[in-house]
Motif scaffolding. Structure first.
Motif, short mmCIF file in Angstrom:
data_model
loop_
_atom_site.label_atom_id
_atom_site.label_comp_id
_atom_site.label_asym_id
_atom_site.label_seq_id
_atom_site.Cartn_x
_atom_site.Cartn_y
_atom_site.Cartn_z
N GLU A 1 26.67 -16.65 56.15
CA GLU A 1 26.73 -18.10 56.40
C GLU A 1 27.50 -18.42 57.67
O GLU A 1 27.07 -19.25 58.46
CB GLU A 1 27.37 -18.81 55.21
CG GLU A 1 27.30 -20.31 55.33
CD GLU A 1 27.81 -21.02 54.10
OE1 GLU A 1 28.45 -22.07 54.27
OE2 GLU A 1 27.56 -20.54 52.98
N SER A 2 28.62 -17.75 57.89
CA SER A 2 29.41 -18.03 59.10
C SER A 2 28.93 -17.23 60.31
O SER A 2 29.27 -17.56 61.44
CB SER A 2 30.89 -17.76 58.84
OG SER A 2 31.10 -16.38 58.57
N ALA A 3 28.13 -16.19 60.10
CA ALA A 3 27.69 -15.34 61.20
C ALA A 3 26.39 -15.81 61.86
O ALA A 3 26.11 -15.43 62.99
CB ALA A 3 27.50 -13.90 60.70
N PHE A 4 25.61 -16.63 61.14
CA PHE A 4 24.31 -17.06 61.65
C PHE A 4 24.22 -18.58 61.67
O PHE A 4 24.81 -19.26 60.84
CB PHE A 4 23.17 -16.51 60.78
CG PHE A 4 22.98 -15.02 60.90
CD1 PHE A 4 22.09 -14.50 61.82
CD2 PHE A 4 23.69 -14.15 60.09
CE1 PHE A 4 21.91 -13.13 61.94
CE2 PHE A 4 23.52 -12.78 60.20
CZ PHE A 4 22.63 -12.26 61.12
N THR A 5 23.44 -19.11 62.62
CA THR A 5 23.15 -20.55 62.63
C THR A 5 22.10 -20.83 61.56
O THR A 5 21.47 -19.89 61.03
CB THR A 5 22.62 -21.00 64.00
OG1 THR A 5 21.37 -20.36 64.24
CG2 THR A 5 23.62 -20.70 65.11
N ASP A 6 21.88 -22.09 61.26
CA ASP A 6 20.89 -22.46 60.24
C ASP A 6 19.48 -22.00 60.61
O ASP A 6 18.67 -21.74 59.72
CB ASP A 6 20.89 -23.98 60.03
CG ASP A 6 22.16 -24.47 59.36
OD1 ASP A 6 22.86 -23.66 58.71
OD2 ASP A 6 22.46 -25.67 59.49
N ASP A 7 19.20 -21.88 61.92
CA ASP A 7 17.86 -21.45 62.33
C ASP A 7 17.78 -19.96 62.67
O ASP A 7 16.85 -19.52 63.33
CB ASP A 7 17.34 -22.32 63.48
CG ASP A 7 18.27 -22.40 64.66
OD1 ASP A 7 19.42 -21.92 64.57
OD2 ASP A 7 17.86 -22.97 65.69
N GLY A 8 18.77 -19.17 62.21
CA GLY A 8 18.66 -17.72 62.30
C GLY A 8 19.24 -17.04 63.51
O GLY A 8 19.07 -15.83 63.69
N TYR A 9 19.94 -17.76 64.37
CA TYR A 9 20.59 -17.13 65.53
C TYR A 9 21.91 -16.50 65.09
O TYR A 9 22.66 -17.09 64.31
CB TYR A 9 20.86 -18.15 66.63
CG TYR A 9 19.64 -18.54 67.43
CD1 TYR A 9 19.39 -17.95 68.66
CD2 TYR A 9 18.76 -19.50 66.96
CE1 TYR A 9 18.28 -18.32 69.40
CE2 TYR A 9 17.65 -19.87 67.69
CZ TYR A 9 17.41 -19.28 68.91
OH TYR A 9 16.31 -19.63 69.64
N PHE A 10 22.21 -15.31 65.62
CA PHE A 10 23.47 -14.63 65.34
C PHE A 10 24.53 -15.13 66.31
O PHE A 10 24.33 -15.12 67.53
CB PHE A 10 23.31 -13.11 65.51
CG PHE A 10 24.60 -12.35 65.33
CD1 PHE A 10 25.23 -12.29 64.10
CD2 PHE A 10 25.18 -11.70 66.40
CE1 PHE A 10 26.42 -11.60 63.93
CE2 PHE A 10 26.37 -11.01 66.25
CZ PHE A 10 26.98 -10.96 65.02
#
Length: 163
Positions: free
Chosen positions: A29-38
């Motif tokens: 949850e904290s490592a990725f944006t809502d649209d899947g970017y790391f």
């Protein structure tokens, strides 16, 4: 992907070679944006030519007397000074305060250290006094790691050497 914030933001990336996530899903949850970017944790700026310059890390924090100081915040103020070409801010050990703030500066052409006025400048920009650098080192260039980040550990080591 760069989330803009005063010209500097956290670099976020995605692509077929990127790992799909951590074994512990709670970390995702904290490592990725809502649209899947790391979210890499690298703070970058994008120049007019499109070149990306690594400016620091999201968690580049100096702890002075129990107060957290963002090295990037101080660096951004210093970089706005007309006489400063570039800046890197690091903490150095102090028995009383835990850490204190030091700045390594690359001066603009034709500027000497005697011409430089930092404390008053930072006060006019609203920077709290405890965040102002207590040591200044003028350098011709900042050391970088192989990945292009400012080598802050090397700068900390240089602080223990005579100026």
């Amino acid at each position: 992907m760069l989330n803009e914030h005063g010209g500097v933001g956290e670099l976020a990336v995605r692509g077929p070679e990127l790992f799909l996530g951590y074994l512990d899903p709670a970390l995702n949850e904290s490592a990725f944006t809502d649209d899947g970017y790391f979210k890499t944790g690298d703070l970058v700026s994008i120049g007019q030519s499109g070149a990306i310059t690594v400016r620091g890390r999201v968690k580049d924090i100096i702890i002075r007397g129990g107060e957290n100081i963002s090295a990037l915040e101080v660096e951004n103020h210093l970089r706005e000074h007309a006489d400063i070409e570039d800046a890197a801010v690091v903490g150095y050990p102090d028995e009383k305060m835990g850490e204190r703030v030091a700045a390594f500066l690359i001066l603009a052409k034709g500027v000497s250290q005697t011409d430089l006025e930092i404390a008053g400048y930072l006060r006019t920009r609203g920077l709290a006094a405890h965040k102002c650098p207590e040591k200044l080192r003028i350098v011709a260039e900042l050391p970088h790691t192989a990945s292009g980040k400012v080598h802050k550990q090397l700068l900390r080591q240089r602080l223990s050497q005579p100026s």
